[in-house]
Write a protein that holds these residues in place. Sequence first.
Motif, PDB file in Angstrom:
ATOM      1  N   TRP A  97      38.083   7.829  40.750  1.00  0.00           N
ATOM      2  CA  TRP A  97      37.057   8.264  41.692  1.00  0.00           C
ATOM      3  C   TRP A  97      37.422   9.612  42.305  1.00  0.00           C
ATOM      4  N   ASN A  98      36.454  10.512  42.369  1.00  0.00           N
ATOM      5  CA  ASN A  98      36.703  11.848  42.927  1.00  0.00           C
ATOM      6  C   ASN A  98      36.488  11.926  44.437  1.00  0.00           C
ATOM      7  N   GLY A  99      36.191  10.781  45.051  1.00  0.00           N
ATOM      8  CA  GLY A  99      36.007  10.755  46.495  1.00  0.00           C
ATOM      9  C   GLY A  99      34.592  11.080  46.948  1.00  0.00           C
ATOM     10  N   GLU A 100      33.670  11.277  45.993  1.00  0.00           N
ATOM     11  CA  GLU A 100      32.302  11.634  46.345  1.00  0.00           C
ATOM     12  C   GLU A 100      31.339  10.512  45.954  1.00  0.00           C
ATOM     13  N   LEU A 101      30.275  10.389  46.735  1.00  0.00           N
ATOM     14  CA  LEU A 101      29.313   9.305  46.572  1.00  0.00           C
ATOM     15  C   LEU A 101      27.937   9.880  46.250  1.00  0.00           C
ATOM     16  N   VAL A 102      27.291   9.310  45.256  1.00  0.00           N
ATOM     17  CA  VAL A 102      25.913   9.669  44.917  1.00  0.00           C
ATOM     18  C   VAL A 102      25.008   8.499  45.276  1.00  0.00           C
ATOM     19  N   MET A 103      24.039   8.755  46.131  1.00  0.00           N
ATOM     20  CA  MET A 103      22.995   7.783  46.428  1.00  0.00           C
ATOM     21  C   MET A 103      21.869   8.026  45.428  1.00  0.00           C
ATOM     22  N   LEU A 104      21.660   7.080  44.520  1.00  0.00           N
ATOM     23  CA  LEU A 104      20.746   7.263  43.393  1.00  0.00           C
ATOM     24  C   LEU A 104      19.439   6.520  43.652  1.00  0.00           C
ATOM     25  N   ALA A 105      18.339   7.266  43.765  1.00  0.00           N
ATOM     26  CA  ALA A 105      17.034   6.700  44.100  1.00  0.00           C
ATOM     27  C   ALA A 105      16.155   6.617  42.854  1.00  0.00           C
ATOM     28  N   HIS A 106      15.717   5.421  42.517  1.00  0.00           N
ATOM     29  CA  HIS A 106      14.907   5.245  41.305  1.00  0.00           C
ATOM     30  C   HIS A 106      13.440   5.564  41.565  1.00  0.00           C
ATOM     31  N   GLY A 107      12.660   5.590  40.487  1.00  0.00           N
ATOM     32  CA  GLY A 107      11.258   5.960  40.566  1.00  0.00           C
ATOM     33  C   GLY A 107      10.329   4.783  40.774  1.00  0.00           C
ATOM     34  N   TYR A 108       9.072   5.033  40.500  1.00  0.00           N
ATOM     35  CA  TYR A 108       8.000   4.061  40.752  1.00  0.00           C
ATOM     36  C   TYR A 108       8.183   2.795  39.913  1.00  0.00           C
ATOM     37  N   GLU A 109       8.074   1.654  40.579  1.00  0.00           N
ATOM     38  CA  GLU A 109       8.150   0.353  39.918  1.00  0.00           C
ATOM     39  C   GLU A 109       6.867  -0.404  40.233  1.00  0.00           C
ATOM     40  N   PRO A 110       5.993  -0.643  39.254  1.00  0.00           N
ATOM     41  CA  PRO A 110       4.727  -1.320  39.530  1.00  0.00           C
ATOM     42  C   PRO A 110       4.934  -2.676  40.192  1.00  0.00           C
ATOM     43  N   LEU A 111       3.963  -3.069  40.972  1.00  0.00           N
ATOM     44  CA  LEU A 111       4.024  -4.370  41.630  1.00  0.00           C
ATOM     45  C   LEU A 111       4.145  -5.486  40.588  1.00  0.00           C
ATOM     46  N   GLY A 112       5.012  -6.436  40.863  1.00  0.00           N
ATOM     47  CA  GLY A 112       5.132  -7.605  40.012  1.00  0.00           C
ATOM     48  C   GLY A 112       6.088  -7.487  38.858  1.00  0.00           C
ATOM     49  N   VAL A 113       6.696  -6.316  38.631  1.00  0.00           N
ATOM     50  CA  VAL A 113       7.665  -6.174  37.550  1.00  0.00           C
ATOM     51  C   VAL A 113       8.882  -7.035  37.865  1.00  0.00           C
ATOM     52  N   PRO A 114       9.311  -7.903  36.939  1.00  0.00           N
ATOM     53  CA  PRO A 114      10.469  -8.763  37.228  1.00  0.00           C
ATOM     54  C   PRO A 114      11.725  -7.939  37.486  1.00  0.00           C
ATOM     55  N   ARG A 115      12.553  -8.420  38.399  1.00  0.00           N
ATOM     56  CA  ARG A 115      13.803  -7.747  38.727  1.00  0.00           C
ATOM     57  C   ARG A 115      14.992  -8.568  38.252  1.00  0.00           C
ATOM     58  N   GLU A 116      16.019  -7.841  37.796  1.00  0.00           N
ATOM     59  CA  GLU A 116      17.236  -8.508  37.355  1.00  0.00           C
ATOM     60  C   GLU A 116      18.132  -8.817  38.550  1.00  0.00           C
ATOM     61  N   THR A 117      18.869  -9.925  38.428  1.00  0.00           N
ATOM     62  CA  THR A 117      19.849 -10.291  39.439  1.00  0.00           C
ATOM     63  C   THR A 117      21.190 -10.552  38.753  1.00  0.00           C
ATOM     64  N   PRO A 118      22.258  -9.817  39.117  1.00  0.00           N
ATOM     65  CA  PRO A 118      22.273  -8.727  40.095  1.00  0.00           C
ATOM     66  C   PRO A 118      21.532  -7.506  39.570  1.00  0.00           C
ATOM     67  N   MET A 119      21.311  -6.563  40.454  1.00  0.00           N
ATOM     68  CA  MET A 119      20.560  -5.360  40.121  1.00  0.00           C
ATOM     69  C   MET A 119      21.207  -4.611  38.971  1.00  0.00           C
ATOM     70  N   ALA A 120      20.398  -4.206  37.986  1.00  0.00           N
ATOM     71  CA  ALA A 120      20.911  -3.438  36.846  1.00  0.00           C
ATOM     72  C   ALA A 120      21.119  -1.983  37.240  1.00  0.00           C
ATOM     73  N   ALA A 121      22.062  -1.337  36.582  1.00  0.00           N
ATOM     74  CA  ALA A 121      22.330   0.080  36.848  1.00  0.00           C
ATOM     75  C   ALA A 121      21.289   0.955  36.165  1.00  0.00           C
ATOM     76  N   ALA A 122      20.916   2.049  36.800  1.00  0.00           N
ATOM     77  CA  ALA A 122      20.019   3.028  36.194  1.00  0.00           C
ATOM     78  C   ALA A 122      20.705   3.714  35.020  1.00  0.00           C
ATOM     79  N   ASP A 123      19.896   4.282  34.127  1.00  0.00           N
ATOM     80  CA  ASP A 123      20.445   4.880  32.904  1.00  0.00           C
ATOM     81  C   ASP A 123      21.461   5.980  33.192  1.00  0.00           C
ATOM     82  N   SER A 124      21.256   6.735  34.238  1.00  0.00           N
ATOM     83  CA  SER A 124      22.141   7.869  34.521  1.00  0.00           C
ATOM     84  C   SER A 124      23.434   7.466  35.219  1.00  0.00           C
ATOM     85  N   THR A 125      23.581   6.201  35.541  1.00  0.00           N
ATOM     86  CA  THR A 125      24.758   5.758  36.292  1.00  0.00           C
ATOM     87  C   THR A 125      26.048   6.064  35.554  1.00  0.00           C
ATOM     88  N   GLN A 126      26.090   5.750  34.261  1.00  0.00           N
ATOM     89  CA  GLN A 126      27.344   5.897  33.527  1.00  0.00           C
ATOM     90  C   GLN A 126      27.802   7.348  33.470  1.00  0.00           C
TER      91      GLN A 126
END
Length: 359
Positions: A48-77
């Motif tokens: 870890w380089n000591g820095e934090l990125v708060m990553l905000a995702h885009g529009y998610e239509p109402l009713g789209v099923p969500r994974e538990t636990p929350m899945a990582a966004a594509d750019s996370t890796q």
Amino acid sequence: MRALLSFALAIGLLLPATALHAAAPPAPRTLSGELQGAPWRLDVPAQWNGELVMLAHGYEPLGVPRETPMAAADSTQALLDAGYAVAQSAYSSQGWAVADAITDMERLRQHSLAELKQVRRTWMLGFSMGGAVTVASLERHPQGYAGGVSLCGANLPGDVLAGDLLTTLVAFDYFFPKAEGLPAGGLLSSEAGALPQMALYQGIVAALATRPAQAAQLATRLQVAPDALAGAISLHALVLHELAKRAGGMPAGNIGIVYSGFGDDAAFNAGVQRVQASAAGQAYVRDRLALNGTLQRPLVIQFNHDDPSIVPRMQAVYPQLAARAGSASKLHVLPPVGEGHCGFSGAQVVDALKAAAAH
């Protein structure tokens, strides 16, 4: 020498495979949970380089099923590989959830600082609707961030966005009245707002095919490629109806607006449906979805080529706001890369973040 080589090979065959290959890099540490109805996750790389990125995702239509636990966004890796810790929220609501997301991301930022304890700098990075969340977070909570990045972002104040969406719908209803497969009241009707997304899209596709000249005129005015027009219109209808429901009434109106660019503008202005905004809807978008262009921290904006969702007229809005607010020196617009909507590689995401750090 040959004997020594044979001995070395023999010893090698006896060693476990892990001794013959470089060890795999340590896996990131992942935490997850829920904060006041918003699922979240926090990934911290071993290096870890000591820095934090708060990553905000885009529009998610109402009713789209969500994974538990929350899945990582594509750019996370890609961000983890570059040494950043990454925190992301699923938000406490779906749809055009910008107002909720601003609150959810700020709550998660504070929670992440408590978890990590030794954060040198924090950045905000968002895609599409998350771009608006990023810009609003920098405007409202500048003390929490070193800077931010909005990629393919809907960087428009709520009232401007709602007005743009309304223009799309009244224009479609003007050119394609009583289209087969769509409600008789057109895309602005409550019946259209209740249609499933695919049924709405298919009805729009069929209507556009019946009047190709008008479809071409509409595509030109909306700055969308003809083959992306139906998708753009259906998205605008989906978001405007959902936003109206969230806001407690129609958030935009067109009483007194004089339109141009729709061919015979006199006929268009005489025949287009006129809509009165509701007081509650207007208050919601002006207050809770406000952007004013005032920046105290660096903000990098970048788009893709030929984005059918965030078109050139939308891309120009926030730079104009920043200039009027005297914040132009804090805003850096990078040349477009990639194609379509949010077509960024992991390397391009990291490069945009580095560009923010360079300013």
